[in-house]
Each structure stands twice: as C-alpha cells, then as structure tokens.
Scaffold this motif. Structure first.
Motif, mmCIF file in Angstrom:
data_model
loop_
_atom_site.group_PDB
_atom_site.id
_atom_site.type_symbol
_atom_site.label_atom_id
_atom_site.label_comp_id
_atom_site.label_asym_id
_atom_site.label_seq_id
_atom_site.Cartn_x
_atom_site.Cartn_y
_atom_site.Cartn_z
ATOM 1 N N SER A 197 -3.458 1.998 -6.232
ATOM 2 C CA SER A 197 -2.578 2.636 -7.225
ATOM 3 C C SER A 197 -2.846 2.061 -8.602
ATOM 4 N N LEU A 198 -2.974 0.743 -8.634
ATOM 5 C CA LEU A 198 -3.184 0.060 -9.904
ATOM 6 C C LEU A 198 -4.573 0.367 -10.467
ATOM 7 N N ALA A 199 -5.565 0.441 -9.585
ATOM 8 C CA ALA A 199 -6.936 0.744 -10.024
ATOM 9 C C ALA A 199 -7.002 2.159 -10.597
ATOM 10 N N LEU A 201 -4.532 3.788 -11.948
ATOM 11 C CA LEU A 201 -3.802 3.752 -13.217
ATOM 12 C C LEU A 201 -4.657 3.143 -14.312
#
Lengths: 206, 206
Positions: A197-199, A201
C-alpha cells in the motif's frame, strides 16, 4: 440496486447511517433526498446519489427516499443486527491493535477472540476480548459459527495457522503475513501487505 | 514499459528479484525467459510475462531478458539503493507493529522514526527505530528529506497530526484512523480502513 460496491462507498455508508439516525423525529418520519444528505455532509451530490442507489432501491425522482426505509436498507447492507464473528490469529502488536479497534461493529463484524502460542499472553484480555491458545480455535469457531479469520502471525508460522483456520471452518481469510498461503478453492484469501500500500502511494500508483 | 502496475504485480516483483539474484553465476550472466521464471516459481506464464514487461523493456521474443538487465530494472523499479524515508505518527500497537515490520525494505522504503505524545514511550526504541516527540517531526523530516507519513493515532487526534505532517513537508499520507482528513491538494491521502477490507471480504466483494 447493485452489489458492485466499492470500498469508497462502503466507507461512506456508516456516515449516511449516522446522519439519518440523528435526524429529529419529524424529519425521520418523512422523505429525504440524496441531495439533502450530500449537503448536510458536505459531500458530492452525484456520489451520494450513486452510493444510496447501490444499497437501496427505494429512491424516487423528485420525492427521494422514505427515510425509515433508507435507514433499514443501509443497516441491512452493513449487517447491523446480524453480527458476523471474526477471529484474529496472532496477538502481537498488529493482532492487539485489531482486538482493540472498535470500528468493526459499523460493518456488522465482531471480533470474538484472539489466538496465540505464547503462554505468557494466553488467558489475557485485550479490549474485553480473550487471547486463547491456538488449540482452542476449532472449538471457538464452531461454537460461535465464525467463518472469518485474520492472520497476523509472522510469515514463518502463517501457513500452519492458515491450515488450522481451514480445519476450524474459516472460509474468508485476511492475511497480513507477507507470504503466499495455500488453501482449498472454497477459501477466499485476501492478502493485506501494508508495505505494498505504501509503495503504491509513494510511487503515485494509487 | 508501463507505469500501470497493480498491487498484485508489485507483490510478485520481490519474488522475481530474489529468484534472479539466487541464480548461479553461469546462468545470471546469460538470458532468461519469462517462462523459465514462471516455471521456477510455480506461477502463471502469462502473468509473469506481463509483470516483467511492466517494469522492463528488455524482453525479446525467443531470447528473453538479459538477466543482469532484468535484475537492474526490477531493482530500479522497487527503489532499491535509493531508499525513501517514512515516518509513523502514533506508537500504539499498530504503530509499533509497523516500526517492527521489516518488509518495507523490499520496496525501497525505510521507516526513519515513530512519533507519539506519550511521555512514557518518547525516547524508547522499537526494532532500532526511535520513538520521538511530535514536536521533533518537522526537524526529522527536513533533515532526512522524508515525504511519506503513516498515521496510526486515534481518530480524535488524526487531523491535528495530519496538519503537523503537512507542515513538516509530508506529501503522501497513509491514514489508518477511521476519519476523513483535510489536507492541501498537493498532499495525497490514502485511507486504510481494515474494517472495510474485512467487510469487503466477508461480503465477497473482493
């Protein structure tokens, strides 16, 4: 009325429900339009209209929804009243965060218990939920008719825990361990990798 | 080569990378086909072909990829080498789980520090990462050129923390608090509500 609900719609449904239920008696006994709901919640008109239509077939042009019926439809969709039990395997930091989180009730979900293999935490409570031994999972799931499980154990233990869940009758698994799990075809596994998810984003892919 | 990468592809890229890097010298100095990668990892041929084509333009029909070039392209895409710093606001159970999680490195992400307002945990370490006072966020972010933040504070504190992040130069926020956050247009906020993931799963919407 469609079953193609997006997570964005699902996120807004509790907002609508809370607003509709907060209306004074004289308003809640009449009709309400999607436009009025949108204005009250400072949301986009078209979006609200689409959201409400996806869970209730009661909307009529120029009349709107019968407020009581709309409340019933949203509640029915969100599963209020009939709560689905959920178990959490792994009572480390993430597992404890889930046990302590009170937002599941909005979606008709109720965490029944956590499970761990650490003798030091078995028998303790988190937010009123017991942490039990893994060996008790089968019994707890069958007794409470639980079919939804969350895996928050380390990746090395995840497949073994998944196998225990499947044997206990779990058919929907949300997996936080960063590893591919094998399960029979009738079991749905959703992987939830926060790093991904962070990647996504950070690369502006979402 | 496309930038339309799905989270499923992103999830598989580290698998490919680990496999390619594990090849013996004589193989890694030659070419490799998507089919060979798919077979070795027991994955679908078409899927692997698509995944590799999405991050590397070096594939040639009947020849495959120059292995070294493919490794470089995946590494470049995943951001290996150039790590993006990340901060976590809120060092409760969820925040601590994120600080303790070692899977971010695979995606070129590195958690620099956690932040909290609880005097009892400020100054402690989780997995070698310091938990600092919120007042230090601005300085830490600017010093380490951090632009990615994760919010794990309770919903009542989330907007205030979001404001501090924006002032500190954070432009991408992953928000776990079940509340709508307001931020300037240039800031991307991705809401991550675990209850919604679970609700989608339990209703077979995913």
């Amino acid at each position: 009325m469609s079953r193609n609900i997006t997570s964005q719609t699902l996120q807004r449904l509790p907002l609508y429900l809370n607003y509709l239920k907060s209306l004074p008696q004289e308003k809640s006994s009449g009709n309400i339009s999607a436009t009025a709901v949108a204005e009250a919640l400072c949301l986009n008109d078209v979006q609200v209209r689409k959201d409400l239509a996806s869970v209730s077939s009661g909307g009529r042009p120029k009349v709107g929804y019968v407020t009581r019926k709309l409340i019933d439809d949203i509640e029915k969709f969100l599963g209020s009243g009939s709560c689905d039990g959920v178990i959490v395997a792994g009572a480390g930091n993430l597992g404890r965060a889930l046990l302590a989180f009170n937002g599941f009730g909005d979606y008709g979900l109720d965490i029944v218990a956590g499970f761990d293999c650490d003798e030091n935490i078995i028998g303790t409570m988190v937010n009123g939920k017991p942490v039990l031994a893994l060996s008790e999972m089968d019994c707890v799931c069958r007794k409470n008719n639980v079919h939804i499980g969350i895996i928050t154990v380390p990746e090395t233990a995840a497949q073994a825990v998944c196998d225990v869940m499947v044997k206990a009758g779990i058919t929907e698994i949300l997996n936080f361990a960063p590893v591919h799990l094998n399960a029979p075809a009738e079991v749905t596994i959703q992987n939830q990798n926060i790093a991904i998810s962070l990647a996504m984003l950070s690369r502006h892919l979402i």
